[in-house]
Each structure stands twice: as C-alpha cells, then as structure tokens.
Write an enzyme that holds these catalytic residues in place. Structure first.
Site, short mmCIF file in Angstrom:
data_model
loop_
_atom_site.label_atom_id
_atom_site.label_comp_id
_atom_site.label_asym_id
_atom_site.label_seq_id
_atom_site.Cartn_x
_atom_site.Cartn_y
_atom_site.Cartn_z
N GLY A 1 0.83 -1.19 0.00
CA GLY A 1 0.00 0.00 0.00
C GLY A 1 0.87 1.25 0.00
O GLY A 1 2.03 1.22 0.37
N GLY B 1 0.36 -5.20 0.68
CA GLY B 1 -0.83 -5.18 -0.16
C GLY B 1 -0.65 -5.91 -1.48
O GLY B 1 -1.62 -6.39 -2.07
N GLU C 1 5.27 -5.68 7.86
CA GLU C 1 4.55 -4.64 8.60
C GLU C 1 5.12 -4.33 9.98
O GLU C 1 5.03 -3.19 10.44
CB GLU C 1 3.07 -5.03 8.73
CG GLU C 1 2.24 -4.83 7.47
CD GLU C 1 2.47 -5.90 6.41
OE1 GLU C 1 1.99 -5.72 5.28
OE2 GLU C 1 3.15 -6.91 6.71
N ASP D 1 -1.79 -7.52 7.21
CA ASP D 1 -3.22 -7.43 6.92
C ASP D 1 -3.48 -8.01 5.53
O ASP D 1 -2.77 -8.91 5.11
CB ASP D 1 -3.72 -5.99 7.08
CG ASP D 1 -3.17 -5.04 6.04
OD1 ASP D 1 -2.06 -5.31 5.50
OD2 ASP D 1 -3.81 -4.02 5.75
#
Length: 361
Positions: free
Chosen positions: A75, A123, A146, A154
């Site tokens: 992301g 992502g 992360e 995630d």
C-alpha cells in the site's frame, strides 16, 4: 513489464485494464513507486474484476506489474501517513475497499493468475496470494514486513501465514523477512515457479489456452527453499504463544543457525506490533478469510490510533532515519491487556465487505 498498448485506463492511468483474447489483463501502472496501491487503484480493480466475473467473454484474469522492479511493493504508506496526521478516516475507507478486493479475489469464479515477479510486499500479497494460480520467479522477493513500520500483517496475511507449514509463517510475520519465490512456494503463498524470461510468453498463451494448462506448461522445478531448510530450529522456537519466550529460545540456539540474527531482527521491530502480530496469527487459526479480514480491520484501526504505526512510517519512509522511537520501547512493557484491546469489537465500525456478485457466473 511495460504498460499495455490500447488498454482501458483506470485511476488516472495508475491501473490499466485490457482484453486480449479471452484474457482480462490488469496491469498496475505506478512503476516508479513499484506499483504501490492507492485508493483509486483498489476501487478500479474492485469494479473491473466484479464486471469481468459476469462477462462470458473473459475466461481468465492476469494481474501483473508495470516496470522491472516488481508486481507491487504494498500500500501507499506515505499517503497513509498523511492521512494519519489528518485523522485516519481515508485509510479506513481504503481498507474497506482493499479487503473487499482481497475477498473477491479469493472467491473469484474464474482462474486468477498473478505474476509475483520482483517485489511483492504487503498489499501486493493481498492482490496475488489469494488468487488461484500464483506464479513466482527467480526475482521474487515477497513478504509481510509490517512489524518494521509498527503495523500488523493485513490483507489476509495473518490468515495465509497462519496456514503455512509449521511455524514458518510466524517467523516470516515477526521478522518481516523478504522471501524468495521458493520460500513463497513452501509457505503456501504461491503455486508455480516460472523463470521471469518466460512470463511474456506465458501471458500470450493465457489469451487462448486454459489457465491451468498454460501455467503448468511453463512451470519449472523451483530451487530449494532456504526457509524450509531451517524448519529444524524455526518450528520449535516459534511454537510458543509468548513473544519473549520465542526470543529466549532463538537466543539459546547455536550461533550458526540464524537464531540470534532472527532475535535481533524481531527485537528491533515495534514491540506492540510484534505481540499483536503473534496474537493475530494464533487467532487466525480456524477463521475463514473474511473473518480474518474483519479481525485485521479491527487491529488496523487500533494501529491508526496508536503511536507506533505513524512513528514507523516516519522513520522508514518519511524522514528515513531508521531510528523509530517505539512506545512502549520493550516487549516486557506491552501487557496482555494492551494486546487484547486491539481485538475488541468495533460496533458500527466493523468491516463491511462489499457483496460479491459473482455466484451466478
């Protein structure tokens, strides 16, 4: 890979869509940013993939990245950082769409081929590793890094890594290590190994052949996975549900195993993120993907409100001083009650995955 001529364009040309034969091609088109995902790109993909699911002229989907550096570096965390400073409301909406996209891909009614070439992080894993035919190469460098930025895996990453053999997924999540294509195959994040020089020919074959036949025809045996070769110490060390105990076990290993290096790597991450990541992985066992996405959304919103996510992005990407000041600064200071709060229900703010309209296809 270069952008495709004659492609339909979405999100200001940052993602391109094209029909070639019976193949629907998605090309992430931000090569200077290693195709990092932003809200417009995710929304465009969600709309186009939903439309193609109901289009009888599209038999197979291919997802690839423009340029030579990778499919997707994750992301757009600089955009997330700016939004955190402004209150974090846009990031929450972005995650709603992104997790809906991950869920759609996982249940997609047609073959979904992902070229996981080059960097595939965060992502980028979400738009590839949930697909049905996931192709890695000798250039693949994938993972969920992360914890380095004070966040927790995630996009369904906790669900994927919780299902990996032994404790390989726990090691990957806590250390944030970059993994080879062979490691991705071992962890269950990918299915096939194809040399990068053959991807263009494979893409052409997908225009007319069935996806499975084309991918199998171009696949080759992968080299050995270094991560798999380390299971003899990874599995017992990471079997604990306590982060401090994991570090203790890693540091009791012989010096040449890699245990001390892994412990030092984990200790440099956000202590809160490490403990919440470990708990997230354990809780993901037995959940469906959608349930895991809902759990990750709860955790993510709490990360937006806490200090470490903002500080981690600042240190790694904004100021680039690589010296984050975590709060709390040590694992011992992160109490069980602190971890538990990340998983508390959100009430009216719970994740609302967009309904999938693909069941009739």
């Amino acid at each position: 890979m270069a952008g495709l001529p004659g492609a339909e364009q979405g999100s200001g040309h940052e993602v391109l869509f094209e029909r070639r034969g019976h193949l629907g091609v998605v090309t992430l088109n931000r090569p200077k940013a290693v195709n990092a995902l932003n809200a417009g790109m995710v929304a465009a993909m969600l709309d186009q993939l939903t439309a193609w699911a109901a289009d009888d002229g599209v038999a197979t989907i291919l997802v690839q990245g423009a340029g030579e550096r990778g499919l997707c570096a994750g992301g757009d965390i600089v955009a997330i950082y700016r939004d955190i400073l402004a209150g974090g409301t846009q990031t929450a909406a972005f995650w709603q769409d992104e997790y809906s996209l991950n869920s759609l891909i996982a249940g997609y009614p047609k073959p979904y081929v992902a070229f996981m070439d080059g960097l595939v992080l965060g992502g980028g894993v979400g738009i590839s590793a949930h697909g049905s035919l996931r192709v890695v190469t000798e250039r693949t460098r994938t993972g969920m890094p992360e914890t380095t930025i004070g966040f927790v895996p995630d996009v369904g990453g906790t669900w994927l890594l919780a299902k990996s053999p032994g404790e390989g997924g726990t090691h990957a999540a806590l250390t944030g290590a970059h993994l080879s294509g062979a490691d991705a195959l071992f962890l269950g994040l990918a299915d096939h190994y194809v040399p990068s020089e053959n991807l263009s020919a494979l893409a052409v074959a997908l225009e007319s052949e069935t996806a499975e036949a084309a991918v199998v025809r171009f696949s080759q045996p992968a080299p050995p996975s270094e991560l798999e070769s380390q299971r003899s110490w990874i599995d017992p060390c990471y079997a604990s549900n306590d982060a401090e105990e994991i570090l203790r076990r890693l540091r009791t290993l012989d010096g040449d195993t890699g245990g001390e290096a892994a412990a030092a790597t984990i200790e440099a991450k956000s202590p809160t993120a490490v403990k919440v990541t470990l708990e997230s992985l354990r809780r993901a066992n037995g959940l469906t993907l959608d349930e895991a996405l809902a759990q990750e959304y709860r955790v993510g919103l709490r990360c937006l409100a806490g200090p470490d996510f903002r500080e981690g992005i600042r240190a790694q990407v904004v100021d680039k001083d690589r010296t984050p000041r975590w709060k709390p600064a040590t694992l011992a200071e992160v109490r069980a009650a602190d971890v538990e709060r990340f998983f508390a229900p959100l009430g009216d703010l719970e994740l609302n995955l967009q309904p999938k309209e693909t069941d009739h296809v």
